[in-house]
Motif scaffolding. Structure first.
Motif, short mmCIF file in Angstrom:
data_model
loop_
_atom_site.label_atom_id
_atom_site.label_comp_id
_atom_site.label_asym_id
_atom_site.label_seq_id
_atom_site.Cartn_x
_atom_site.Cartn_y
_atom_site.Cartn_z
N GLU A 156 0.81 -1.22 0.00
CA GLU A 156 0.00 0.00 0.00
C GLU A 156 0.84 1.27 0.00
O GLU A 156 0.51 2.21 -0.72
CB GLU A 156 -1.00 -0.02 1.17
CG GLU A 156 -2.30 -0.71 0.78
CD GLU A 156 -3.41 -0.55 1.80
OE1 GLU A 156 -4.57 -0.73 1.41
OE2 GLU A 156 -3.12 -0.26 2.98
N PRO A 157 1.90 1.31 0.78
CA PRO A 157 2.69 2.56 0.77
C PRO A 157 3.51 2.73 -0.51
O PRO A 157 4.09 3.79 -0.72
CB PRO A 157 3.64 2.40 1.96
CG PRO A 157 3.18 1.23 2.72
CD PRO A 157 2.41 0.37 1.77
N LYS A 158 3.59 1.71 -1.34
CA LYS A 158 4.42 1.81 -2.54
C LYS A 158 3.57 2.31 -3.71
O LYS A 158 2.51 1.74 -3.98
CB LYS A 158 5.02 0.44 -2.86
CG LYS A 158 6.13 0.51 -3.87
CD LYS A 158 6.84 -0.82 -3.96
CE LYS A 158 7.92 -0.76 -5.01
NZ LYS A 158 8.66 -2.01 -5.10
N ILE A 159 4.04 3.34 -4.37
CA ILE A 159 3.23 3.99 -5.40
C ILE A 159 2.85 3.01 -6.51
O ILE A 159 1.68 2.92 -6.89
CB ILE A 159 3.97 5.21 -5.97
CG1 ILE A 159 3.99 6.32 -4.91
CG2 ILE A 159 3.28 5.72 -7.25
CD1 ILE A 159 4.84 7.50 -5.24
#
Lengths: 398, 263
Positions: free
Chosen positions: A313-316
């Motif tokens: 989720e935090p990775k674009i």
């Protein structure tokens, strides 16, 4: 005239409790017997106990040869024995009291051969001194009669040392017994502790399994899809129902098949895929043998959730999750790896980072002890792999 | 004409908000959509929309970080947070000017938000104020305090240690560590089952460790207090430390003997 005794009245050394951590807690040898442990330790008690011991030994040794004593020798022999036993008992008592008073800091720290030597020398000295004292008490003329010749003194000394040796040995045995008992008690405490931890971990697992944000976000998605894409909205809700049913029933079961757990995970991943679209890809590779094994429920699910919320989720651009489960000789090996952001940013990206894994580790330790293990590695290409080794349960074929 | 940007990592939610706003506020023009924080910041700077609807959890940069960056900028849009996070932040926020929507926002609630935005825009036209910085600060602190309590560990402390183990980099929880030992060039970390190498010098390690949980017992050794079983002395009178879960005995140097005086 004194005749040499067949055996010395054996007065046990006044021992010091040597159970670890309780150095210097003096105790009377009589307290080795459970009956005498009722009295609170104290000077008066110890003096009385020494008297009882002395009396006991005097009677014991007297009884050994009382049968062939003539009537007129009977009471004088009994008296002699009493005097000898008492003077030896109290000599040892006094010597111990004296040495512990004078040498206390040193005695508290002695170990090994020094300890043995201390508990040989003091009672030996006590037996020797007490015997000499008794001889003088019974027959003050002994001094003038040149009674204490080298041979006699040597005799006394050898017997004293022998007696002390026996006592020290008995005491060491007793001490080992105590230590074993203590060990068992520690073991039991540890077992209880791990049971408690297992329950706690179980509870935390139940609390952690349904994150409200996850539910709200998913429902928001469903609402968002109702008008533009009702078919997808329906799919999303169906997957959500699958997932809810699986997690809620899992929280009631104590064991599930790996296949069941993987179905739950698939429902979850399918659902997340509907939400995240292209950003999430996943693969599950599981051998048939592994699928039929039973495992505790919700063991893998939190790891997958972690991989999504901390890794992808935090990775674009998102990434992939790979779950592999297979049987290796005598254990089940499960690896859950992601191609997410890796570990360094985890802590700050979302509340609770790292706690989930710590819980899992605790749970595995509680369930499997040393047989189960959890290791976390960083992938060379980025992201994190969590691998679990669990001992094989009895296979189920239902 | 008012313009807006919507930022959310889930495209469904962007589309949903767009559709709802089209009904409630037809004059509002959605000039940009962003699916991560970094894009959102770039687009806002490029297009300067009058309103920004921001998801709080986004890849790249969180909505809160983004908003605080916008505070620094000269022309900041009115910020509305749209998020699944609930009560804790709402409390800090609800009575204030900048709005805060919980997912999924109902049409009624979104309608009130639109009214509020319209009023704010009118006021901003009059005096040109940006969303209250103070409100944002309160929200930020509410977020951080929640994050902090959930993490249990104090910031700046080491929670995980990256250790080389063969070709892998293992992540070892600090709770697992039994002791650290410095050799010539490396520091080894010992757990109940493994020995791995770490790249951090012992000195630096010591700074990151909780002094009540880890004791230095030798120039090159740091040990986890809870794994100490006790001490023993060898024939040379040196003090050795026994461990609960490893057979190793660790030498305690004279300088650190005081730690064990009470034991």
């Amino acid at each position: 005239m004194m005749k040499p005794m067949p055996a010395e009245p054996a007065i046990p050394a006044k021992p010091v409790s040597t159970s670890p951590g309780k150095q210097g807690a003096d105790d009377h040898p009589l307290a080795l017997i459970a009956f005498f442990r009722r009295w609170q330790p104290g000077i008066v008690r110890d003096l009385v106990y020494t008297f009882i011991l002395g009396l006991g030994f005097a009677l014991f040794f007297f009884a050994l040869y009382a049968y062939n004593l003539s009537r007129e020798r009977f009471f004088s022999q009994l008296w002699n024995n009493l005097v000898i036993a008492m003077s030896i008992s109290y000599s040892i008592h006094i010597l111990f009291a004296l040495s512990s008073f004078l040498l206390r800091p040193w005695i508290e720290n002695i170990r090994g051969w020094k300890w043995v030597a201390y508990y040989l020398i003091v009672p030996s000295g006590g037996v020797f001194a007490g015997y000499c004292l008794a001889v003088l008490l019974i027959n003050p003329a002994a001094l003038r009669l040149d009674y204490f010749k080298t041979g006699v003194i040597l005799n006394f000394a050898i017997v004293s040392v022998l007696v002390s040796c026996v006592l020290v040995f008995a005491y060491l045995v007793r001490e080992r017994e105590l230590r074993d008992k203590e060990k068992i008690a520690t073991e039991q405490r540890r077992a209880l502790e791990s049971e408690r931890r297992a329950l706690e971990a179980q509870l935390r697992m139940l609390q952690a399994q349904m994150e409200p944000h996850f539910l709200y976000n998913t429902l928001a998605n469903a609402v968002g899809l109702i008008q533009p894409d009702p078919a997808r909205a329906r799919l999303l809700l169906e997957r959500l129902i699958d997932y809810l049913r699986a997690t809620l029933s899992a929280s009631r079961d104590s064991d599930t098949l790996l296949q069941g757990e993987i179905d739950t995970i698939s429902a979850y991943l399918e659902l997340m895929k509907l939400r995240m679209g292209e950003r999430l890809r996943y693969r599950i590779e599981m051998s048939d043998q592994a699928a039929s094994l039973s495992i505790p429920p919700m063991l893998l699910q939190p790891v997958v959730e972690n991989a999504i919320s901390h890794g992808l989720e935090p990775k674009i651009e998102g990434g992939e999750i790979l779950l592999k489960a297979h049987v290796e000789k005598d254990h089940l090996h499960v690896v859950i790896s992601d191609t997410g952001v890796g570990f360094q940013t985890v802590a700050s990206s979302k509340p609770g980072g790292g706690v989930g894994l710590a819980n899992l580790r605790e749970r595995i330790a509680a369930l499997y002890g040393k047989q189960g293990s959890l290791s976390i590695t960083e992938n060379a290409a980025g992201g994190v792999s969590v691998s679990l080794h669990l001992p094989l349960p009895a296979p189920t074929h239902t | 004409m008012p313009t807006a940007l919507i930022a959310d990592d889930e495209i469904t939610l962007v589309n949903f908000l767009k559709a709802e706003l089209a009904v409630l506020w037809p004059e509002l023009k959605i000039i940009a959509e962003a699916y991560n924080g970094a894009d959102a910041l770039r687009l806002i700077n490029e297009l300067s929309p009058s309103i920004a609807f921001l998801d709080i959890r986004m890849p790249g940069m969180s909505g809160l970080e983004l908003a605080s960056q916008l505070q620094a900028a000269k022309v900041a849009p009115l910020v509305v947070f749209v998020t699944a996070y609930h009560q804790y932040a709402v409390d800090a926020f609800e009575r204030e000017a900048v709005d805060y929507l919980l997912k999924p926002p109902t049409r009624e609630r979104l309608g009130r938000c639109v009214e509020k935005l319209k009023r704010q825009l009118a006021a901003a036209d009059a005096d040109g104020t940006a969303p209250a910085a103070e409100v944002l600060a309160r929200l930020m602190s509410a977020m951080t305090s929640m994050t902090a309590t959930n993490q249990a560990a104090t910031p700046g402390r080491l929670d995980w240690i990256r250790a080389a183990h063969g070709n892998d980099i293992r992540l070892i929880s600090i709770d697992e560590v039994i002791y650290f030992e410095a050799n010539d060039k490396y520091v080894s970390v010992f757990t109940a089952t493994h020995e791995s190498l770490i790249r951090m010098p012992l000195r630096e390690l010591l700074d990151g460790l909780d002094a009540s949980r880890f004791w230095q017992i030798h120039r090159g050794t740091i040990v986890a207090v809870k794994h100490i079983a006790g001490t023993t002395r060898d024939f040379r009178g040196r003090t050795l430390l026994k461990l609960k879960e490893r057979p190793d005995e660790l030498l305690v140097s004279r300088a650190y003997l005081h730690l064990f005086k009470q034991m």
